[in-house]
Design an enzyme around this catalytic site. Structure first.
Site, PDB file in Angstrom:
ATOM      1  CB  SER A 171      -0.967  -0.046   1.183  1.00  0.00           C
ATOM      2  OG  SER A 171      -1.939   0.974   1.085  1.00  0.00           O
ATOM      3  CG  ASP A 270      -6.379  -2.307  -4.198  1.00  0.00           C
ATOM      4  OD1 ASP A 270      -6.938  -1.263  -3.814  1.00  0.00           O
ATOM      5  OD2 ASP A 270      -5.149  -2.466  -4.166  1.00  0.00           O
ATOM      6  CG  HIS A 301      -5.801  -1.797  -0.302  1.00  0.00           C
ATOM      7  ND1 HIS A 301      -4.941  -1.639  -1.365  1.00  0.00           N
ATOM      8  CD2 HIS A 301      -5.262  -1.102   0.732  1.00  0.00           C
ATOM      9  CE1 HIS A 301      -3.927  -0.859  -1.000  1.00  0.00           C
ATOM     10  NE2 HIS A 301      -4.103  -0.527   0.260  1.00  0.00           N
TER      11      HIS A 301
END
Length: 336
Positions: A171, A270, A301
């Protein structure tokens, strides 16, 4: 392709945890641009390092790179006798939108342990500074300092400078990993970007389609970028819109240095997936010879936080294969 009307295939425990984390994160982000860190501290469980090996044989220890920067080293049983001299080192940057979590957060401590055991590798998890208190470019500066510290032997924590070093992150940590490697591309053997957090002023199809997916809220994403980017900057800033920056820097007059082999992990649930695939395409267009895209169609995610998911186990296997393949190639090149 995930549809907006559907829900990701998650076990009930993971679904409840994702919902709770989303509510907590949103509640901690104040309208004035500050973060309620006390509220976060009530739910972000932290764990100390463990000098004695855990059940998987991984030990850990904290080390100061400077007065304000620390690294947590995870050493697997496979290399304990060698003290980190025989295995690759993975410099890791945790996720959290540049704002949340640390190397001591229980979920990232556990993730680094799994990587250390599965690859196997020494993992150096970097406790980079968080926004909004420390915005751009502080995480990149400290990330580079941590990488150089590892390359020099980790202040004596490793018996000698490691032969092969990889940089990885998830991320926002994947964003940091990219920018750290961009500063020192010839120093690392590979980059692993797990669902890297990129942006742009024009929403992508996946951002529109998955705005209600876990961690896909446009309002939350906008808040995080405002907290991190320089005052007045838009999400087309080079720190955020990395694919566009790569394409611009690939122009013939550019002096951009080549990236190392790169693995990009993409999840089908995501909201950021279009930018992640675009990132891989931009690397290829810039002339990178090895860009591996690992697709996880059912993954939300940050799915890798949940160690019981089948996709999380597959991710460990694919990351280990990428690192060990690149390590073998580097060894063959040095021997020839």
């Amino acid at each position: 392709m995930a549809a907006a009307s559907e829900k990701p295939p998650l076990p009930w425990r993971a679904r409840l945890l994702v919902g709770a984390v989303s509510v907590l994160h949103s509640a901690s982000l104040r309208r004035d641009g500050t973060v309620n860190r006390f509220l976060l501290s009530l739910f972000d469980r932290v764990v100390p390092p463990n000098p004695a090996p855990d059940a998987a044989g991984v030990s850990s220890s904290d080390h100061a790179v400077s007065d304000n920067l620390r690294v947590r080293l995870f050493v697997p049983a496979a290399d304990r006798d060698g003290g980190g001299d025989h295995l690759p080192v993975v410099v890791y940057f945790h996720g959290g939108g540049f704002v949340f979590h640390s190397v001591a957060s229980a979920q990232f401590d556990a993730l680094c342990r799994r990587f250390a055991s599965a690859i196997p590798a020494v993992v150096a998890s970097v406790d980079y500074p968080l926004a909004p208190e420390h915005g751009f470019p502080a995480p990149y500066d400290d990330g580079e300092a941590a990488l150089r510290w590892v390359l020099a032997g980790a202040g004596g924590a490793l018996p000698s400078p490691p032969a092969t070093v990889f940089v990885a992150g998830d991320s926002a940590g994947g964003n940091v990993a990219h920018h750290v490697v961009a500063r020192t591309p010839s120093s690392v053997s590979g980059l692993i970007a797990l669902q890297p957090f990129f942006a742009g002023e024009t929403p992508t199809a996946s951002e529109n389609r998955l705005r209600d997916a876990p961690f896909g809220s446009p309002e939350r994403i906008s808040w995080l970028w405002r907290a991190f980017l320089p005052p007045g900057a838009t999400r087309d800033h080079d720190a955020a819109n990395v694919p566009a920056a790569l394409r611009r820097d690939a122009e013939p007059q550019s002096r951009r240095r080549a990236f190392p082999p790169t693995m990009v992990c993409v999840g089908g649930w995501d909201a950021h997936q279009d930018r992640q695939r675009d990132y891989a395409d931009a690397l290829r267009a810039a002339g990178e010879e090895e860009v591996v895209v690992a697709e996880f169609p059912d993954a939300i995610h940050a799915f890798y936080i949940f160690d019981d998911l089948a996709d999380s186990k597959r991710l460990l296997t694919e990351v280990a294969a990428f690192i060990n393949r690149r390590r073998a190639a580097a060894a063959a090149n040095s021997a020839s």
